[in-house]
Design an enzyme around this catalytic site. Structure first.
Site, short mmCIF file in Angstrom:
data_model
loop_
_atom_site.label_atom_id
_atom_site.label_comp_id
_atom_site.label_asym_id
_atom_site.label_seq_id
_atom_site.Cartn_x
_atom_site.Cartn_y
_atom_site.Cartn_z
N SER A 81 0.80 -1.08 0.29
CA SER A 81 0.18 -0.03 0.21
C SER A 81 0.81 1.41 -0.07
O SER A 81 0.16 2.44 -0.50
CB SER A 81 -0.47 -0.31 1.38
N GLY A 82 2.45 1.04 0.58
CA GLY A 82 3.37 2.37 0.00
C GLY A 82 3.25 2.91 1.24
O GLY A 82 4.23 3.92 2.27
N CYS A 96 -13.66 -4.86 2.27
CA CYS A 96 -12.98 -4.66 1.57
C CYS A 96 -11.70 -6.16 1.84
O CYS A 96 -11.17 -6.82 0.20
CB CYS A 96 -12.40 -4.09 1.35
N CYS A 98 -10.80 3.29 4.34
CA CYS A 98 -10.16 3.24 2.67
C CYS A 98 -10.33 5.14 1.71
O CYS A 98 -9.76 5.45 1.15
CB CYS A 98 -9.14 1.87 1.97
#
Length: 365
Positions: free
Chosen positions: A8-9, A97, A197
């Site tokens: 996700s970074g 999700c 998110c």
């Protein structure tokens, strides 16, 4: 063994990839783009996140894949999110999700890339054990109780857990940041993401108003039915909410110190479009010792024992509370708590545990 890591970074998924590479796995990083509506929005961090992922993969020395699941996300997660709010409930889209995107679409895509396992930066653990001669996978709480994310993973099944690695499950957050720093990863000090998110840091009401128009109605006192004010839509409020009602100046009950007690949302009447409120944090209308849960998922594939004391979380970041479960069939169960619980909220998930093992859960009706 080839492992594809969902990246996700952030520091968690970055260290996940690093640890697996150090352990000898053949690692590929995969960045999922799950939301497109706000690519040019000031709150959207997708571009910077992808830059961070690419930088980390370069330092670690692994390949990077990018995949777009935006259409799947809108169809399987966001559409349900809007339906639930329209129905007056308060959903948790991060749970959906996980089960529909991260551990279904992502898992399927990783298998197509030739992976044998996927891994994520979730704080949770998977344990394989033999039950009646058969291999079974359990979802366990993380070692770091303050970061444990098993609550958000309760909808996973045996097939998904069998293919999943959670390398951070035995680590504390401070250790994860130290590992990233020692490896020279620039994300070592990156702030953790917060909020839903696809909403990010933006004001929630502002976001929701883009998709669900306002629908004004009355705010009434549950005790005497008097009208206290007006709301702009039931979807903007949740059970137990105190702020944002704009009725604070209306007096009523007083506490022991003679101060007027705050108003709290206690009930929504969707048909009449009425928001009911009560005064006082410990008003009886906010306290219930049992709930009905539906859309149940039991990770082991079987109902838990009846009349057995388990613990449950009726919302994230609450203590595990002793309870008993009565399976009613058709994906429903009644959960009775040993003590009354505050502000049980329709649409939120109740997750059941036996010690550190997450058994599964369902959605509060």
């Amino acid at each position: 063994m080839k492992v594809v890591v969902g990246m996700s970074g952030g520091v968690d998924s970055s260290v996940t990839a690093l640890l697996l590479k150090q352990q000898g796995y053949e690692v590929t990083g995969l960045f999922m783009k799950n939301w497109e509506d706000d690519d040019d929005d000031e709150y959207c961090s997708t571009r910077q996140d992808l830059v961070d992922v690419a930088s980390v993969c370069d330092v670690i020395g692994i390949d990077l894949e990018v995949v777009n699941f935006s259409a799947e996300y809108k169809d399987r997660v966001f559409a349900d999110f809007l339906r639930e709010y329209e129905a007056g409930r308060t959903p948790n889209p991060d749970i959906l999700c996980n089960s529909e995107i991260k551990f279904r679409c992502f898992l399927d895509h990783a298998m197509q890339l030739g992976a044998e396992r996927i891994a994520t930066g979730h704080y949770a653990q998977v344990r394989e054990w033999i039950n009646d001669g058969r291999s079974e996978f359990q979802l366990l709480k993380a070692e770091d109780g303050t970061k444990d994310q098993s609550y958000f993973l309760y909808r996973l099944n045996q097939a998904q857990l069998a293919k999943t690695l959670f390398p951070l499950g035995g680590l504390y957050k401070r250790e994860v940041r130290k590992i990233a720093e020692a490896a020279g990863l620039h994300v070592a000090t990156k702030k953790d993401s917060t909020g839903i998110c696809f909403i990010g840091e933006r004001p929630f009401r502002e976001f929701l108003m883009r998709y669900l128009p306002t629908k004004p109605g009355e705010i009434r006192c549950l005790d005497d039915d008097r009208v206290l004010g007006e709301h702009q839509g039931l979807m903007y409020h949740t059970i137990g909410q105190r702020k944002g009602l704009h009725i604070g100046g209306i007096k009523g009950n007083q506490d022991e110190a003679g101060e007027h007690e705050a108003w709290y949302v206690a009930k929504k009447d969707v048909k009449a479009n009425v928001l009911y409120v009560v005064q006082g944090h410990d008003h009886p209308a906010l306290l219930k010792d049992r709930l009905l849960a539906t859309d149940l998922n039991w990770i082991a594939g079987r109902d838990p024992r009846t009349h057995w004391v388990y613990t449950a979380k009726p919302r994230y970041r609450t203590a595990d509370m002793p309870c008993e479960i009565d399976a009613l069939g058709e994906g429903r169960a009644e959960i009775a708590f040993a003590t009354p619980q505050w502000a049980l909220t329709p649409g939120q998930s109740v997750v059941v545990y036996e010690s550190k093992v997450c058994l599964g859960g369902g959605v509060i009706v």
